[in-house]
Design an enzyme around this catalytic site. Structure first.
Site, short mmCIF file in Angstrom:
data_model
loop_
_atom_site.label_atom_id
_atom_site.label_comp_id
_atom_site.label_asym_id
_atom_site.label_seq_id
_atom_site.Cartn_x
_atom_site.Cartn_y
_atom_site.Cartn_z
N ASP A 159 -6.90 -11.63 6.83
CA ASP A 159 -7.76 -11.45 5.66
C ASP A 159 -9.20 -11.44 6.17
O ASP A 159 -9.51 -12.06 7.20
CB ASP A 159 -7.57 -12.58 4.64
CG ASP A 159 -8.06 -12.19 3.25
OD1 ASP A 159 -9.29 -12.01 3.07
OD2 ASP A 159 -7.23 -12.05 2.35
N ASN A 198 -1.22 -3.41 5.24
CA ASN A 198 -1.38 -3.64 3.81
C ASN A 198 -2.82 -3.76 3.34
O ASN A 198 -3.07 -3.73 2.14
CB ASN A 198 -0.62 -4.93 3.42
CG ASN A 198 -0.67 -5.23 1.96
OD1 ASN A 198 -0.08 -4.54 1.15
ND2 ASN A 198 -1.41 -6.27 1.58
N TYR A 239 -9.49 6.58 -2.88
CA TYR A 239 -8.24 5.83 -2.71
C TYR A 239 -7.02 6.75 -2.68
O TYR A 239 -6.15 6.63 -1.81
CB TYR A 239 -8.14 4.82 -3.85
CG TYR A 239 -6.90 3.97 -3.88
CD1 TYR A 239 -6.77 2.86 -3.05
CD2 TYR A 239 -5.86 4.25 -4.77
CE1 TYR A 239 -5.63 2.06 -3.10
CE2 TYR A 239 -4.73 3.45 -4.83
CZ TYR A 239 -4.62 2.36 -3.99
OH TYR A 239 -3.50 1.58 -4.04
N LYS A 255 -4.29 7.31 0.39
CA LYS A 255 -2.87 7.03 0.25
C LYS A 255 -2.03 8.28 0.48
O LYS A 255 -0.92 8.19 1.03
CB LYS A 255 -2.59 6.44 -1.13
CG LYS A 255 -3.19 5.05 -1.34
CD LYS A 255 -2.74 4.07 -0.26
CE LYS A 255 -3.14 2.63 -0.58
NZ LYS A 255 -2.72 1.69 0.49
N THR A 266 -0.61 -7.01 -10.92
CA THR A 266 -1.66 -7.63 -10.11
C THR A 266 -2.97 -7.58 -10.89
O THR A 266 -3.04 -7.04 -12.00
CB THR A 266 -1.85 -6.87 -8.78
OG1 THR A 266 -2.31 -5.54 -9.09
CG2 THR A 266 -0.55 -6.79 -8.00
#
Length: 286
Positions: A20, A73, A139, A143, A173
């Site tokens: 992280d 991820n 984004y 992807k 989420t």
């Protein structure tokens, strides 16, 4: 989602390295996994650079003696419509998602080839990369690029015993809670445990992050050794294989095409076969 993957892998017996950019968050995640009996090491740093990618691999080697799988991820969003998106908005998302996927996968691939024992690389896509999504040109492009890298790397690394697959995870989420059609159901689930409705778990593949984690556990296991180059979705109760972008229709014309001929063909035939775009949302007015 990353915490759910790490927790599920540790519960399945894997030693995990978590990353992280926030050291406190990484340590909190590690303590939670350790409290359940998991074995975990921590790497702190912004994903994107080669230095962070190499450090992730080295942490696994230093702490556990080997690396068997890499899950890419890390992510960030900077959502804006194209006419308002800045260079920094675009570049930051590309740096973390696309470049970060590349650098982390490359570091793992170099190690797997040198070690000679094969391995697993799991990339993380999104429905936005499959359909496009309003306000997410940065984004969605990343992807979509990740699915292309999946297929390319599966070819390049197959002879080294390395599988490469892309997952399309969907879950309740903080990000999906910003979608008005989903928000009340997610909030009720979080506040008082009201189950997410079946139509949400099936039609929109929306469940908990723990619903998605088993796909990662499967893809790092021996049972997935023959599966590579695939894009696989999981969310709620819905498990899916995404198709390759095959040609929908093919038409030939002797001597080639001019603009009038193309217009005529679209009017008579191809126009009825044009493809949809955008993530489908539930009809909240029904």
């Amino acid at each position: 989602m990353g915490f759910a993957y790490a927790r599920a892998l540790a519960a399945a017996g894997a030693s995990v390295v978590i990353n992280d950019v926030d050291g406190d968050s990484a340590q909190d995640a590690a303590k939670a996994i350790e409290s359940d009996g998991g074995v975990v090491a921590v790497n702190v740093g912004p994903v994107g650079s080669s230095e962070t990618a190499d450090a992730l691999v080295q942490t696994a080697l230093d702490d556990f003696g080997r690396l068997d799988a890499m899950i890419t991820n890390a992510g960030v969003i900077r959502d804006r419509v194209v006419w308002k998106m800045t260079d920094d908005d675009f570049d930051q998302v590309v740096s973390v998602h696309l470049r970060g996927t590349f650098t982390c996968a490359r570091s793992a691939a170099v190690h797997f080839r040198d070690a000679g024992h094969g391995g697993r690389i799991i990339l993380v896509g999104s429905p936005a990369g499959q359909y496009g999504n309003f306000g997410q040109s940065n984004y969605a492009a990343c992807k979509a690029g990740i699915t292309a890298m999946t297929r390319t790397w599966a070819m390049e690394l197959g002879r080294s015993g390395v599988t490469v697959n892309c997952i399309i995870p969907t879950a309740a989420t903080e990000m999906t809670k910003t979608i008005p059609a989903f928000a009340p159901y997610i909030e009720a689930w979080e506040v008082d445990g009201t189950p997410l409705p079946e139509w949400l778990r099936r039609d929109h593949a929306l469940g908990s992050v723990d619903d998605v984690a088993p796909l990662v556990v499967f893809l790092v296991s021996d049972e997935s050794s023959e599966i590579t180059g695939q894009t696989i979705g999981l969310g709620g109760e819905r498990l899916a294989i995404w198709s390759y972008p095959d040609e929908v229709a093919t038409v030939f014309r002797d001597g080639g095409w001019d603009a009038d001929g193309i217009a005529s063909e679209f009017a008579d035939h191809l126009g009825a076969l044009t493809q949809s775009y955008g993530i489908a949302m539930p009809d909240t007015k029904a």
